[in-house]
Design a protein around this motif. Structure first.
Motif, PDB file in Angstrom:
ATOM      1  N   ILE A 244       0.836  -1.201   0.000  1.00 51.67           N
ATOM      2  CA  ILE A 244       0.000   0.000   0.000  1.00 51.67           C
ATOM      3  C   ILE A 244       0.870   1.251   0.000  1.00 51.67           C
ATOM      4  CG2 ILE A 244      -1.646   1.350   1.375  1.00 51.67           C
ATOM      5  CD1 ILE A 244      -2.836  -1.309   2.331  1.00 51.67           C
TER       6      ILE A 244
ATOM      7  N   CYS B 116      -8.827  -8.504  -5.604  1.00 48.28           N
ATOM      8  CA  CYS B 116      -8.931  -7.047  -5.509  1.00 48.28           C
ATOM      9  C   CYS B 116      -7.659  -6.450  -6.100  1.00 48.28           C
ATOM     10  CB  CYS B 116      -9.090  -6.609  -4.054  1.00 48.28           C
ATOM     11  SG  CYS B 116      -9.107  -4.811  -3.840  1.00 48.28           S
TER      12      CYS B 116
ATOM     13  N   CYS C 101      -5.370  -3.198  -6.997  1.00 45.09           N
ATOM     14  CA  CYS C 101      -5.133  -1.855  -6.478  1.00 45.09           C
ATOM     15  C   CYS C 101      -4.109  -1.158  -7.365  1.00 45.09           C
ATOM     16  CB  CYS C 101      -4.625  -1.919  -5.046  1.00 45.09           C
ATOM     17  SG  CYS C 101      -5.701  -2.843  -3.925  1.00 45.09           S
TER      18      CYS C 101
ATOM     19  N   TYR D  33      -6.147   3.673   0.111  1.00 42.98           N
ATOM     20  CA  TYR D  33      -6.254   2.253   0.434  1.00 42.98           C
ATOM     21  C   TYR D  33      -5.842   2.008   1.880  1.00 42.98           C
ATOM     22  CZ  TYR D  33      -6.405   1.376  -4.631  1.00 42.98           C
ATOM     23  OH  TYR D  33      -6.750   1.361  -5.957  1.00 42.98           O
ATOM     24  N   ASP D  34      -6.447   1.007   2.483  1.00 42.12           N
ATOM     25  CA  ASP D  34      -5.990   0.518   3.781  1.00 42.12           C
ATOM     26  C   ASP D  34      -6.219  -0.982   3.815  1.00 42.12           C
ATOM     27  OD1 ASP D  34      -8.670  -0.113   5.160  1.00 42.12           O
ATOM     28  OD2 ASP D  34      -8.934   1.993   4.604  1.00 42.12           O
TER      29      ASP D  34
ATOM     30  N   SER E 227      -9.989  -2.292   4.151  1.00 44.23           N
ATOM     31  CA  SER E 227     -10.866  -2.152   2.982  1.00 44.23           C
ATOM     32  C   SER E 227     -10.484  -3.126   1.876  1.00 44.23           C
ATOM     33  CB  SER E 227     -10.827  -0.716   2.457  1.00 44.23           C
ATOM     34  OG  SER E 227      -9.519  -0.364   2.029  1.00 44.23           O
ATOM     35  N   ILE E 228      -9.190  -3.348   1.671  1.00 39.11           N
ATOM     36  CA  ILE E 228      -8.749  -4.295   0.640  1.00 39.11           C
ATOM     37  C   ILE E 228      -9.178  -5.712   0.987  1.00 39.11           C
ATOM     38  CG2 ILE E 228      -6.716  -5.348  -0.442  1.00 39.11           C
ATOM     39  CD1 ILE E 228      -5.334  -2.612  -0.155  1.00 39.11           C
TER      40      ILE E 228
ATOM     41  N   ARG F 219     -12.825  -4.106  -6.946  1.00 37.39           N
ATOM     42  CA  ARG F 219     -11.887  -3.011  -6.686  1.00 37.39           C
ATOM     43  C   ARG F 219     -12.402  -2.182  -5.529  1.00 37.39           C
ATOM     44  NH1 ARG F 219     -11.550  -3.394 -12.308  1.00 37.39           N
ATOM     45  NH2 ARG F 219      -9.401  -3.413 -13.154  1.00 37.39           N
ATOM     46  N   VAL F 220     -11.482  -1.563  -4.817  1.00 37.22           N
ATOM     47  CA  VAL F 220     -11.866  -0.646  -3.756  1.00 37.22           C
ATOM     48  C   VAL F 220     -12.466   0.586  -4.392  1.00 37.22           C
ATOM     49  CG1 VAL F 220     -11.016   0.811  -1.860  1.00 37.22           C
ATOM     50  CG2 VAL F 220     -10.055  -1.480  -2.211  1.00 37.22           C
TER      51      VAL F 220
END
Length: 305
Positions: A162, A264, A266, A273-274, A277-278, A301-302
């Motif tokens: 991240i 997911c 990113c 992002y965190d 949440s992912i 996807r976020v």
């Protein structure tokens, strides 16, 4: 030196190996403890030689500069202040030594007196402790059953990825893999066979992923992967290969299980992002795969919200 005999006698009663050298790095006096420490038989084998005789060849040039600086600055260095180096014994073996170095003056001439301690055993102990600590660190990040990374290691790697996305715009993908109906294996064949299944799944997933991918066991029958630097297309190519390999493995062993996978991706450095949440998005995608027939991969996807 007029006081040669007196100083030589004093060196012999000192509880450390000791030497005296002049500003040309020539050994003027050595005591018997130093002679023995460096594997020699007689003092005369050392007296008159350059200090280089006790040092690895690779540091001779650098050490000559250090000696010149020592005499010019007139700074003493007490024992335990971090002055350590490799010493070369007569048989060319190396020992770790620590020295206390001081200026002395005899008959108006400057000399350096060094008290030398063999720190090899300390160094070996330090290295052993360092290895043990590293082993403990690795074990703390390893799943004991499969040998894969555990959930803690997975989260730590995800946090790093991240940060790399935020600072270097390096994209990545995360996948959750859940074994469908794994409970049937444990109920029918027992937990020992269940453990063998998990170990084989771990082996297959690891073999199907790239060397740079992280593969982890994050729960009982849940696995997860991180594909650093991967586009969604790259990740899907890898994960589809993993899916086919697992399906084949299940069929060959007649294991009544399938798998559901949620991915997911990113890649937007502007999104916040965190980890939570992912993981939530990948987990949701995995359950969608499970609900829509299993044995498939779902992508998510976020969101920017």
């Amino acid at each position: 030196m007029k006081t040669h005999r007196t100083i030589a006698e004093l060196l012999e009663v000192i509880p450390d190996a000791a030497l005296i050298m002049n500003r040309s790095s020539e050994l003027v006096l050595v005591n018997s403890m130093l002679v023995s420490m460096f594997g020699y038989q007689q003092r005369r084998e050392l007296i008159g030689n350059k200090l280089d005789i006790l040092l690895p060849a690779a540091v001779h040039m650098m050490h000559e500069k250090h000696v010149a600086a020592f005499f010019s600055r007139a700074e003493n260095r007490p024992m335990g202040k971090g002055f350590e180096f490799l010493g070369r014994r007569k048989d060319e073996s190396m020992i770790h030594v620590e020295i206390m170095l001081s200026h002395v003056e005899f008959d108006g001439e400057p000399f350096a007196i060094a008290f030398v301690r063999d720190s090899t055993s300390n160094k070996l102990t330090e290295d052993k402790i360092r290895r043990e600590l590293e082993q403990e660190r690795v074990l703390a990040l390893t799943d004991h059953l499969t040998g894969l990374a555990n959930r803690r290691a997975f989260v730590e790697e995800l946090e790093r990825d991240i940060e790399l996305l935020r600072t270097q715009e390096r994209q990545f993908a995360v996948c959750f893999i859940d074994l469908d109906d794994f409970k049937i294996i444990n109920d029918t064949y027992g937990h020992e066979i269940g453990d063998e299944v998990l170990q084989q799944v771990a082996h297959v997933v690891k073999a199907g992923c790239r060397a740079s991918d992280l593969v982890a066991r994050v729960g009982g029958d849940e696995f997860a992967t991180i594909h650093a630097g991967a586009t969604l297309e790259d990740a899907m190519h890898v994960l589809e290969r993993v899916r086919k390999m697992l399906v084949q493995e299940f069929a060959e062993h007649h294991w009544p299980v399938t798998l559901s996978m949620g991915v997911c991706h990113c890649g937007d450095a502007n999104l916040s992002y965190d980890v939570a949440s992912i993981l939530r998005v990948a987990d949701k995608a995995m359950y969608e795969a499970k609900q829509q027939g299993k044995n498939q991969i779902k992508i998510a996807r976020v969101s920017a919200d």
